[in-house]
Design a protein around this motif. Structure first.
Motif, PDB file in Angstrom:
ATOM      1  N   ASP A   1      -6.595  18.851 -17.855  1.00 14.28           N
ATOM      2  CA  ASP A   1      -5.782  18.720 -18.929  1.00 14.28           C
ATOM      3  C   ASP A   1      -5.893  17.336 -19.598  1.00 14.28           C
ATOM      4  OD1 ASP A   1      -4.354  17.488 -16.909  1.00 14.28           O
ATOM      5  OD2 ASP A   1      -2.518  18.713 -16.993  1.00 14.28           O
ATOM      6  N   GLY A   2      -6.331  16.337 -18.934  1.00 12.90           N
ATOM      7  CA  GLY A   2      -6.501  15.098 -19.521  1.00 12.90           C
ATOM      8  C   GLY A   2      -5.365  13.971 -18.918  1.00 12.90           C
ATOM      9  N   THR A   3      -4.458  14.576 -17.956  1.00 11.86           N
ATOM     10  CA  THR A   3      -3.620  13.836 -17.433  1.00 11.86           C
ATOM     11  C   THR A   3      -4.426  13.126 -16.110  1.00 11.86           C
ATOM     12  OG1 THR A   3      -2.919  15.582 -15.908  1.00 11.86           O
ATOM     13  CG2 THR A   3      -1.603  15.125 -18.092  1.00 11.86           C
ATOM     14  N   GLU A   4      -3.526  12.147 -15.360  1.00 15.82           N
ATOM     15  CA  GLU A   4      -3.978  11.448 -14.067  1.00 15.82           C
ATOM     16  C   GLU A   4      -3.231  11.380 -13.098  1.00 15.82           C
ATOM     17  OE1 GLU A   4      -5.170   7.466 -15.639  1.00 15.82           O
ATOM     18  OE2 GLU A   4      -7.064   8.328 -16.174  1.00 15.82           O
ATOM     19  N   THR A   5      -3.688  11.792 -11.820  1.00 16.27           N
ATOM     20  CA  THR A   5      -2.546  11.951 -10.881  1.00 16.27           C
ATOM     21  C   THR A   5      -3.086  10.478 -10.040  1.00 16.27           C
ATOM     22  OG1 THR A   5      -2.334  14.086 -10.934  1.00 16.27           O
ATOM     23  CG2 THR A   5      -1.641  13.269  -8.953  1.00 16.27           C
ATOM     24  N   THR A   6      -2.169   9.724  -9.600  1.00 14.61           N
ATOM     25  CA  THR A   6      -2.473   8.707  -8.653  1.00 14.61           C
ATOM     26  C   THR A   6      -1.710   8.841  -7.314  1.00 14.61           C
ATOM     27  OG1 THR A   6      -2.504   7.130 -10.664  1.00 14.61           O
ATOM     28  CG2 THR A   6      -2.150   6.248  -8.269  1.00 14.61           C
ATOM     29  N   THR A   7      -2.447   8.886  -6.393  1.00 13.67           N
ATOM     30  CA  THR A   7      -2.064   9.032  -4.806  1.00 13.67           C
ATOM     31  C   THR A   7      -2.502   7.522  -3.935  1.00 13.67           C
ATOM     32  OG1 THR A   7      -2.261  10.968  -5.175  1.00 13.67           O
ATOM     33  CG2 THR A   7      -1.930  10.154  -2.857  1.00 13.67           C
ATOM     34  N   ARG A   8      -1.577   6.906  -3.270  1.00 10.06           N
ATOM     35  CA  ARG A   8      -2.074   5.740  -2.503  1.00 10.06           C
ATOM     36  C   ARG A   8      -2.286   6.026  -1.080  1.00 10.06           C
ATOM     37  NH1 ARG A   8       1.803   0.626  -3.669  1.00 10.06           N
ATOM     38  NH2 ARG A   8       3.503   1.937  -2.894  1.00 10.06           N
ATOM     39  N   TYR A   9      -3.352   5.510  -0.365  1.00  9.84           N
ATOM     40  CA  TYR A   9      -3.749   5.721   1.040  1.00  9.84           C
ATOM     41  C   TYR A   9      -3.654   4.251   1.632  1.00  9.84           C
ATOM     42  CZ  TYR A   9      -4.768  10.404  -0.787  1.00  9.84           C
ATOM     43  OH  TYR A   9      -4.946  11.570  -1.382  1.00  9.84           O
ATOM     44  N   TYR A  10      -3.916   4.701   2.973  1.00 11.45           N
ATOM     45  CA  TYR A  10      -4.293   3.383   3.868  1.00 11.45           C
ATOM     46  C   TYR A  10      -5.191   4.042   5.088  1.00 11.45           C
ATOM     47  CZ  TYR A  10      -1.153   4.800   7.506  1.00 11.45           C
ATOM     48  OH  TYR A  10      -0.347   5.289   8.547  1.00 11.45           O
ATOM     49  N   SER A  11      -5.961   2.921   5.524  1.00  8.84           N
ATOM     50  CA  SER A  11      -6.513   3.393   6.727  1.00  8.84           C
ATOM     51  C   SER A  11      -6.254   2.020   7.713  1.00  8.84           C
ATOM     52  CB  SER A  11      -7.964   3.594   6.643  1.00  8.84           C
ATOM     53  OG  SER A  11      -8.723   2.606   6.277  1.00  8.84           O
ATOM     54  N   VAL A  12      -6.370   2.207   8.964  1.00 10.66           N
ATOM     55  CA  VAL A  12      -6.053   0.804   9.902  1.00 10.66           C
ATOM     56  C   VAL A  12      -7.354   1.031  10.991  1.00 10.66           C
ATOM     57  CG1 VAL A  12      -4.610   2.501  11.291  1.00 10.66           C
ATOM     58  CG2 VAL A  12      -4.546   0.058  11.468  1.00 10.66           C
ATOM     59  N   THR A  13      -7.825  -0.144  11.209  1.00 12.16           N
ATOM     60  CA  THR A  13      -8.935  -0.416  11.842  1.00 12.16           C
ATOM     61  C   THR A  13      -8.580  -1.349  12.923  1.00 12.16           C
ATOM     62  OG1 THR A  13     -10.315   0.092  10.352  1.00 12.16           O
ATOM     63  CG2 THR A  13     -11.348  -0.986  12.282  1.00 12.16           C
ATOM     64  N   GLN A  14      -8.856  -1.136  14.445  1.00  5.51           N
ATOM     65  CA  GLN A  14      -8.575  -2.007  15.472  1.00  5.51           C
ATOM     66  C   GLN A  14      -9.372  -3.271  15.417  1.00  5.51           C
ATOM     67  OE1 GLN A  14      -8.589  -0.622  19.384  1.00  5.51           O
ATOM     68  NE2 GLN A  14      -7.772  -2.333  20.221  1.00  5.51           N
ATOM     69  N   ALA A  15      -9.172  -4.604  15.613  1.00  4.59           N
ATOM     70  CA  ALA A  15      -9.958  -5.939  15.788  1.00  4.59           C
ATOM     71  C   ALA A  15      -9.791  -6.061  17.355  1.00  4.59           C
ATOM     72  CB  ALA A  15      -9.291  -6.697  14.693  1.00  4.59           C
TER      73      ALA A  15
ATOM     74  N   VAL B   1      -5.310  10.457  11.946  1.00  3.05           N
ATOM     75  CA  VAL B   1      -5.979  10.419  10.669  1.00  3.05           C
ATOM     76  C   VAL B   1      -5.854   8.947  10.381  1.00  3.05           C
ATOM     77  CG1 VAL B   1      -6.398  11.107   8.333  1.00  3.05           C
ATOM     78  CG2 VAL B   1      -5.713  12.775   9.894  1.00  3.05           C
ATOM     79  N   GLY B   2      -6.932   8.243   9.748  1.00  2.00           N
ATOM     80  CA  GLY B   2      -7.109   7.148   9.207  1.00  2.00           C
ATOM     81  C   GLY B   2      -7.019   5.658  10.226  1.00  2.00           C
ATOM     82  N   CYS B   3      -6.960   6.151  11.524  1.00  2.00           N
ATOM     83  CA  CYS B   3      -7.001   5.213  12.539  1.00  2.00           C
ATOM     84  C   CYS B   3      -8.586   4.874  13.192  1.00  2.00           C
ATOM     85  CB  CYS B   3      -6.105   5.460  13.650  1.00  2.00           C
ATOM     86  SG  CYS B   3      -4.381   5.321  13.152  1.00  2.00           S
ATOM     87  N   THR B   4      -9.117   3.764  13.376  1.00  2.00           N
ATOM     88  CA  THR B   4     -10.247   3.697  14.021  1.00  2.00           C
ATOM     89  C   THR B   4     -10.093   2.535  15.074  1.00  2.00           C
ATOM     90  OG1 THR B   4     -11.317   3.899  12.031  1.00  2.00           O
ATOM     91  CG2 THR B   4     -12.602   3.102  13.621  1.00  2.00           C
ATOM     92  N   ARG B   5     -10.643   2.996  16.327  1.00  3.01           N
ATOM     93  CA  ARG B   5     -10.270   2.169  17.660  1.00  3.01           C
ATOM     94  C   ARG B   5     -11.702   1.157  17.551  1.00  3.01           C
ATOM     95  NH1 ARG B   5      -8.639   5.893  22.551  1.00  3.01           N
ATOM     96  NH2 ARG B   5      -6.883   6.914  21.685  1.00  3.01           N
ATOM     97  N   LEU B   6     -11.496   0.022  18.507  1.00  2.00           N
ATOM     98  CA  LEU B   6     -12.728  -0.566  18.725  1.00  2.00           C
ATOM     99  C   LEU B   6     -13.748   0.192  19.469  1.00  2.00           C
ATOM    100  CD1 LEU B   6     -11.171  -3.911  20.105  1.00  2.00           C
ATOM    101  CD2 LEU B   6     -12.599  -3.692  17.842  1.00  2.00           C
ATOM    102  N   PRO B   7     -14.928  -0.193  19.399  1.00  2.00           N
ATOM    103  CA  PRO B   7     -16.290   0.571  20.195  1.00  2.00           C
ATOM    104  C   PRO B   7     -15.733   0.559  21.650  1.00  2.00           C
ATOM    105  CG  PRO B   7     -17.146  -0.671  18.192  1.00  2.00           C
ATOM    106  CD  PRO B   7     -15.635  -0.996  18.338  1.00  2.00           C
TER     107      PRO B   7
END
Length: 293
Positions: free
Chosen positions: A90-104, A145-151
């Motif tokens: 319909d021409g409108t826009e929907t904005t959603t904010r996300y995050y992911s976390v990765t171990q260092a 969801v969104g979490c990544t461990r070290l290899p």
């Protein structure tokens, strides 16, 4: 006849016999005193050697424990933050904010016992670095969801049982140091250097064991032990925005625009406060272990 009678009643032989018996008694007393003195001298020498062994082992243990009380570990990780702008029909826009976390790779410091690499990055192979083992424990925070461990090849496992229990799974990871006791004249010449091993368990307790180095004419069956307990537990700090959702990665599509909110270089976060260690107990005497074989 009178001459024979005098010889039968003479006291001179009895006197000599009594004198000999007295001399024998004196010699027995003197021998007892000498044996007691020799025995006491042996005990004094043995006690002195025990004291020197105690000084060597306790000094080495306290040296390593003191360095570990200065140590700290901080888990490290990065956040990737972005917004997805979806164009609706319909021409409108929907904005959603996300995050992911990765171990260092984490940060472990322990003075001169865990020097870092020339580029400043952690050195997991340093003499007394438990970085990889602590990273393995910290990896448990990266679930969902969104979490990544070290290899797996960048972390190390720790035994579930106390380090002193053999046959635990996974195997005990041991760090071994050679210590020279300073300002203790004669100890190194008499007993050689001291070996100190350090092990860590799942509870992050560090177990120390010190013994005389057999390679320098020491007796490895004399040992002392100590243990340090960990203070604080590293935890992830998630973004404060309540409307930000975890996600493994951005969505792709012609109707979706992805806007990354991070700077060009994603900053590395550190856990607060740092994990530190304090001495829990140290044996107050040396114990003699059974020799192998």
């Amino acid at each position: 006849m009178k001459t024979l009678n005098r010889k039968l009643h003479s006291q001179r032989g009895a006197s000599i016999l009594l004198a000999l018996l007295f001399l024998l008694a004196c010699m027995m007393v003197a021998a007892s005193v000498l044996m007691a003195a020799a025995s006491n001298a042996g005990k004094i020498r043995s006690n002195y050697e025990e004291q020197q062994r105690y000084l060597a082992l306790s000094s080495a243990l306290r040296l390593v424990a003191g360095e570990l009380e200065k140590a700290e570990y901080r888990g490290q990780y990065t956040f990737n933050l972005w917004s997805e702008i979806r164009a609706e029909e319909d021409g409108t826009e929907t904005t959603t904010r996300y995050y992911s976390v990765t171990q260092a790779p984490g940060f472990f410091s322990c003075g001169e016992l865990s020097k870092r690499k020339a580029d400043g990055t952690p050195d997991g192979d340093a003499v007394l670095s438990f970085q990889k083992e602590l990273d393995g424990l910290f990896a448990k925070e990266f679930t969902g969801v969104g979490c990544t461990r070290l290899p797996e090849d960048q972390v190390a496992a720790l035994p579930t049982n106390p380090p002193s229990v053999l046959g635990s799974t996974p195997a005990v990871t041991t760090r071994e140091l050679t210590i020279k006791v300073a300002d203790a004249a004669g100890i190194e010449e008499q007993f050689g250097t001291v070996k100190v091993s350090a092990d860590m368990s799942q509870s992050r307790r560090i177990h120390l064991k010190a013994w005389l180095d057999p390679g320098t004419s020491g007796d490895p069956t004399y040992v002392m032990e100590a243990e340090l307990t960990a203070v604080n537990t590293p935890e992830l700090g998630y973004p404060e925005e309540a409307d930000r959702l975890p996600k493994d990665g951005p969505t792709t599509g012609d109707n979706i625009t992805v806007l990354y909110e991070n700077p060009e270089i994603v900053p590395t976060e550190q856990t607060e406060p740092a994990v530190t260690w304090r001495l829990d107990w140290i044996t107050r005497e040396i114990k003699k272990e059974a020799a192998d074989g």
